[in-house]
Design an enzyme around this catalytic site. Structure first.
Site, PDB file in Angstrom:
ATOM      1  N   GLU A   1      -6.882  -9.383  -9.262  1.00 55.81           N
ATOM      2  CA  GLU A   1      -7.255  -7.874  -9.663  1.00 55.81           C
ATOM      3  C   GLU A   1      -8.752  -9.096 -10.899  1.00 55.81           C
ATOM      4  O   GLU A   1      -9.970  -8.602 -11.623  1.00 55.81           O
ATOM      5  CB  GLU A   1      -6.763  -7.399 -11.230  1.00 55.81           C
ATOM      6  CG  GLU A   1      -5.472  -6.645 -10.398  1.00 55.81           C
ATOM      7  CD  GLU A   1      -4.996  -5.360 -11.642  1.00 55.81           C
ATOM      8  OE1 GLU A   1      -5.185  -6.008 -12.547  1.00 55.81           O
ATOM      9  OE2 GLU A   1      -4.119  -5.085 -10.702  1.00 55.81           O
TER      10      GLU A   1
ATOM     11  N   LYS B   1      -2.441   6.923 -11.038  1.00 54.99           N
ATOM     12  CA  LYS B   1      -2.504   6.738 -10.634  1.00 54.99           C
ATOM     13  C   LYS B   1      -2.814   7.843  -9.025  1.00 54.99           C
ATOM     14  O   LYS B   1      -1.578   7.754  -8.625  1.00 54.99           O
ATOM     15  CB  LYS B   1      -2.231   5.468  -9.914  1.00 54.99           C
ATOM     16  CG  LYS B   1      -2.146   4.584 -10.926  1.00 54.99           C
ATOM     17  CD  LYS B   1      -1.036   3.374 -10.743  1.00 54.99           C
ATOM     18  CE  LYS B   1      -0.967   2.257 -12.023  1.00 54.99           C
ATOM     19  NZ  LYS B   1      -0.006   0.712 -11.896  1.00 54.99           N
TER      20      LYS B   1
HETATM   21  P1  PGA Z   1       0.220  -3.100  -9.302  1.00 55.28           P
HETATM   22  O1  PGA Z   1      -0.664  -2.767 -11.167  1.00 55.28           O
HETATM   23  O2  PGA Z   1      -1.316  -1.635  -8.714  1.00 55.28           O
HETATM   24  O3  PGA Z   1       0.153  -3.481  -9.011  1.00 55.28           O
HETATM   25  O4  PGA Z   1       1.183  -1.443  -9.513  1.00 55.28           O
HETATM   26  C1  PGA Z   1      -1.003  -2.101 -11.907  1.00 55.28           C
HETATM   27  C2  PGA Z   1      -0.591  -1.684 -12.816  1.00 55.28           C
HETATM   28  O5  PGA Z   1       0.414  -1.373 -12.423  1.00 55.28           O
HETATM   29  O6  PGA Z   1      -1.210  -1.172 -13.586  1.00 55.28           O
HETATM   30 ZN    ZN Z   2       1.126  -0.650 -15.095  1.00 56.22          ZN
END
Ligand code: PGA
Ligand code: ZN
Length: 419
Positions: free
Chosen positions: A203, A336
């Site tokens: 990230e 998400k």
């Molecule tokens: P991930 O991490 O996309 O690898 O699940 C992002 C988060 O946990 O916020």
């Molecule tokens: Zn998270």
């Protein structure tokens, strides 16, 4: 035929920001076009209660199902009828959590349908979901120092050490301040850590040989300096990704880098100390994703000054969120779309949470694409924050879209912080 009638759907596999193969679809309507490629959480970080990304046989099986079953069912439908299309996707899957076709397969279609409808109508996508003057711009919650599953276990134990410029007057300035904080942390690490080689994680957060308290100290130094120079309040936060720290056999949280273990009670005290010491405004997934009660205790003790945020525990899932609301387990939740498989599913969960006073944080995934849809969803759902990396093309794709929205539609207002 209306301009929004779906006439064709094309698909292919491409590569995400980690270089992992992912699904991309193009939804073509009479007069519109929407392309979306799927993001993907890291193994060891993605939640165990979220929809599986693909069919049991993997991406290739998802592609087969898409071609034979899903695409033929969508041709001829009106892309404006998002709920109808999302219900159809849910029915075609036929399992409670997109176990047959996969959450990513479904989420890319659902999102590309929305993009194509907006394109056909020549309006920004967020306007499909919030009419007139609704919606607002989110604060960018930026990942500054990485750890946990995102850093091979060689950096801090917690996954993300975050900053958010809650005093910034515009989204553009907020994004710029996060970039300055990120740059300043890099300089501090270079000065203090002889082993630092400028490494970053998926990230684009810095990875460094620190423990969690040290990571927070570096961020504090940077936010104090940049905050003073800019005259803007910048606060800090954490995403622990508690499942990864949790050892279910011994019932302790294992901090391997630090060389410590903590019982749930000790974890609660530790997080309380960090909230007080660093005036944290945000703590995500402080516990494992079954422990609603520890979440609730932390929220009871500190919810009046810090957002206790639920990601893997609620998994954008309506029922899991409902249970958390009943127990007052969190003051905020991550949304998400690919955790739950459709825009409508994510929207329903977000509406439930908002109606009960939870703040919405729309989030990227660690494996990303240049798709900018989450910027529109964050605006449409009046998310308090959008969680992304600070740098990198696939992260800035979302942030730059927020700048465009702010500039074009004059939506310079943030939701005013209200503790
Ligand atoms: P991930 O991490 O996309 O690898 O699940 C992002 C988060 O946990 O916020
Ligand atoms: Zn998270």
């Amino acid at each position: 035929m209306p301009d929004t009638t779906i006439t064709e759907i094309q698909y292919r596999t491409v590569f995400d920001s980690r270089g992992v193969e992912t699904l991309e679809v193009d939804v073509i309507t009479e007069k519109g076009f929407g392309r979306v490629a799927a993001p993907f959480g890291a193994p060891g970080s993605r939640g165990k209660f979220e929809a599986p990304s693909y069919a049991p046989g993997g991406l290739s099986e998802s592609v087969e199902i898409l071609e034979k079953m899903v695409i033929p069912s969508l041709i001829g439908l009106d892309a404006l009828e998002q709920e109808k299309i999302d219900t159809l996707l849910t029915q075609l899957d036929g399992t409670p959590n997109f176990e047959k076709i996969g959450g990513n397969t479904s989420a890319v279609l659902s999102t590309a349908v929305a993009k194509a409808a907006a394109d056909a109508l020549n309006i920004p996508m967020f306007r499909l979901f919030c009419k007139n003057e609704g919606g607002s711009l989110p604060y960018p919650l930026g990942n500054m120092i990485g750890g946990g599953a995102h850093s091979l276990g060689r950096a801090p134990d917690m996954q993300e050490h975050l900053a958010v410029p809650i005093g910034a007057p515009t989204v553009k300035q907020a994004i710029e301040i996060n970039l300055k904080v990120h740059e300043e942390i890099g300089k501090l690490l270079e000065m203090r850590d002889p082993g630092f080689a400028g490494g970053t994680d998926d990230e684009n957060a810095w990875t460094a040989n620190l423990n969690d308290v040290e990571a927070l100290q570096f961020i504090k130094q940077a936010t104090d300096k940049i905050g003073n120079a800019e005259g803007v309040e910048i606060r800090m936060g954490l995403d622990l990704a508690g499942d990864r720290l949790w050892d279910p056999a011994r019932k302790v949280y294992r901090y391997e880098r630090e060389g410590a273990t903590r019982t749930p009670r000790q974890q609660l005290d530790f997080l309380g100390e960090l909230i007080e010491q660093f005036d944290l405004i945000y703590v995500e997934d402080g516990f494992n994703s079954n422990d609603y009660d520890s979440f609730a205790l932390l929220n009871k003790n500190f919810g009046d000054r810090c957002l206790i945020c639920a990601d893997d525990i609620y998994a954008s899932n309506y029922e899991r969120t409902k249970k958390g609301i009943e127990k007052s387990s969190a003051g905020a939740m991550i949304i998400k779309p690919n955790q739950i498989g459709t825009i409508t599913g994510a929207k329903n969960t977000a509406s439930l949470a908002s109606a009960h006073g939870l703040k919405i944080i729309v989030s990227h995934r660690s494996g990303e694409t240049v798709d900018d849809s989450i910027a529109h969803l964050a605006v449409a759902w009046s998310a308090l924050m959008i969680k992304t990396g600070v740098k990198g093309g696939e992260r800035l794709a979302k942030l730059n879209e927020l700048i465009r929205i702010e500039r074009t539609y004059g939506k310079s207002h943030f939701i005013k912080w209200s503790f």
